[in-house]
Enzyme design. Sequence first.
Site, short mmCIF file in Angstrom:
data_model
loop_
_atom_site.label_atom_id
_atom_site.label_comp_id
_atom_site.label_asym_id
_atom_site.label_seq_id
_atom_site.Cartn_x
_atom_site.Cartn_y
_atom_site.Cartn_z
N ASP A 223 -46.98 2.77 -17.50
CA ASP A 223 -48.13 2.14 -18.14
C ASP A 223 -49.20 3.20 -18.48
OD1 ASP A 223 -49.52 -0.02 -19.13
OD2 ASP A 223 -49.85 -1.00 -17.20
N HIS A 224 -50.33 2.73 -18.99
CA HIS A 224 -51.45 3.59 -19.43
C HIS A 224 -51.52 4.97 -18.77
CE1 HIS A 224 -53.69 0.43 -21.62
NE2 HIS A 224 -53.08 -0.37 -20.77
N GLU B 39 -58.65 -2.49 -15.87
CA GLU B 39 -57.34 -2.48 -15.25
C GLU B 39 -57.10 -1.14 -14.62
OE1 GLU B 39 -53.06 -3.99 -16.64
OE2 GLU B 39 -53.60 -2.11 -17.56
N HIS C 92 -51.22 -5.88 -25.13
CA HIS C 92 -51.76 -5.63 -23.79
C HIS C 92 -52.69 -6.77 -23.39
CE1 HIS C 92 -50.80 -1.37 -22.65
NE2 HIS C 92 -50.19 -1.52 -23.80
N ASN D 29 -47.63 -7.15 -22.15
CA ASN D 29 -47.92 -6.72 -20.79
C ASN D 29 -48.55 -7.85 -19.99
OD1 ASN D 29 -47.12 -4.24 -21.68
ND2 ASN D 29 -49.00 -3.17 -21.11
N HIS E 1 -57.86 -6.76 -20.81
CA HIS E 1 -57.14 -6.76 -19.55
C HIS E 1 -57.81 -7.74 -18.58
CE1 HIS E 1 -55.71 -2.51 -20.55
NE2 HIS E 1 -54.64 -3.26 -20.49
#
Length: 361
Positions: free
Chosen positions: A110-111, A184, A267, A289, A228
């Site tokens: 992820d990110h 997040e 996302h 996501n 998020h």
Amino acid sequence: MGAQDVLKRKTGVIFGEDVYNLFKYAQEKEFAIPAINVTSSSTVVAALEAARDSKSPIILQISQGGAQFFAGKGVDNTDQKASIAGAVAGAHYIRSIAPSYGIPVILHTDHCAAKLLPWLYGMLTHDEAYHKENGEPLFSSHMVDLSEETKDHNIRDTKKILKDRVAKIDQFLEMEIGITGGEEDGVNNEKVDNNSLYTQPEDIHEIYEALHPISKYFSIAAGFGNVHGVYKPGNVKLRPELLGDHQKYVKEHEKLEDDKPVFLVFHGGSGSKKADFDKAISHGVVKVNLDTDLQFAYLDGIRQYVLDNQHYLMTQIGNPDGEDKPNKKYYDPRVWVRKGEETMRERVKQALVAFNTAGKL
Ligand SMILES: [Zn+2]
């Protein structure tokens, strides 16, 4: 005909052409694969079980914080050492166990913001070594998220990572343009002004022009008002129709046949409405996501278990059935951790239905 028919490897972790073909198939059949944040063998099991029971492919993704948790919170994370080791350990675990569930799995991270790049570079070093031995990368794909930098910086550095490393090992790269609001895993975009939450079609085309000549194995998380986490409604407005504008713009400017030339990623799926998912998926979103809702779902089963059995959980011996009765059956982690797996599994199944993925294998 199902998704497995377009794959060379039908079960276990897939990579390269298989990931591309699965995403193309998803666009054609209008479904999106949920990307589940996993932090332990237990959350991996919950996600895999849900996908197996629903006859669906699944994406398992590990965040930088989740990777550190995989290693153990007690491990020193200087220079991202724990997050690299934890992600690699999680990857090997997922690779080993995924074939037991009989479904294709995309293994993703992820990110990765600019300040976390040593984490990504560390994982890529493992990918390259794995590729040398096995002819495939350890992870199916990674995300690089330089959306906090200027657009030029973002595209230039993403392109370089794709060109120098990712494309050379048959790996996918996900990038982000515009900004996903909310908070997040330590990245806080709660105060970002609303206009930067909406990516423009020109930006998507600029990325396409930069990346596509290098590799077709990339996807874009474009901001369309998504956040998020789960917030009170009304703060931002989702505009999934913008994603259709992106596809049209790229198609026209590149003179393509394909109506959905770009793989898009949604996302901040937690708390969104079915109609928004449907619209986003119809415009070529292949991955959604989901993290926050699943964290809550995992707790749900454990919380209920503890509330229902509290008088059996206070001491090792002695409960309402007798002061000499043992409580081992109640406090064994396999009993109460399993309750969390079950409620998380059911929430993942809901997502598989909501994103039209259930039954697609
Ligand atoms: Zn995200």
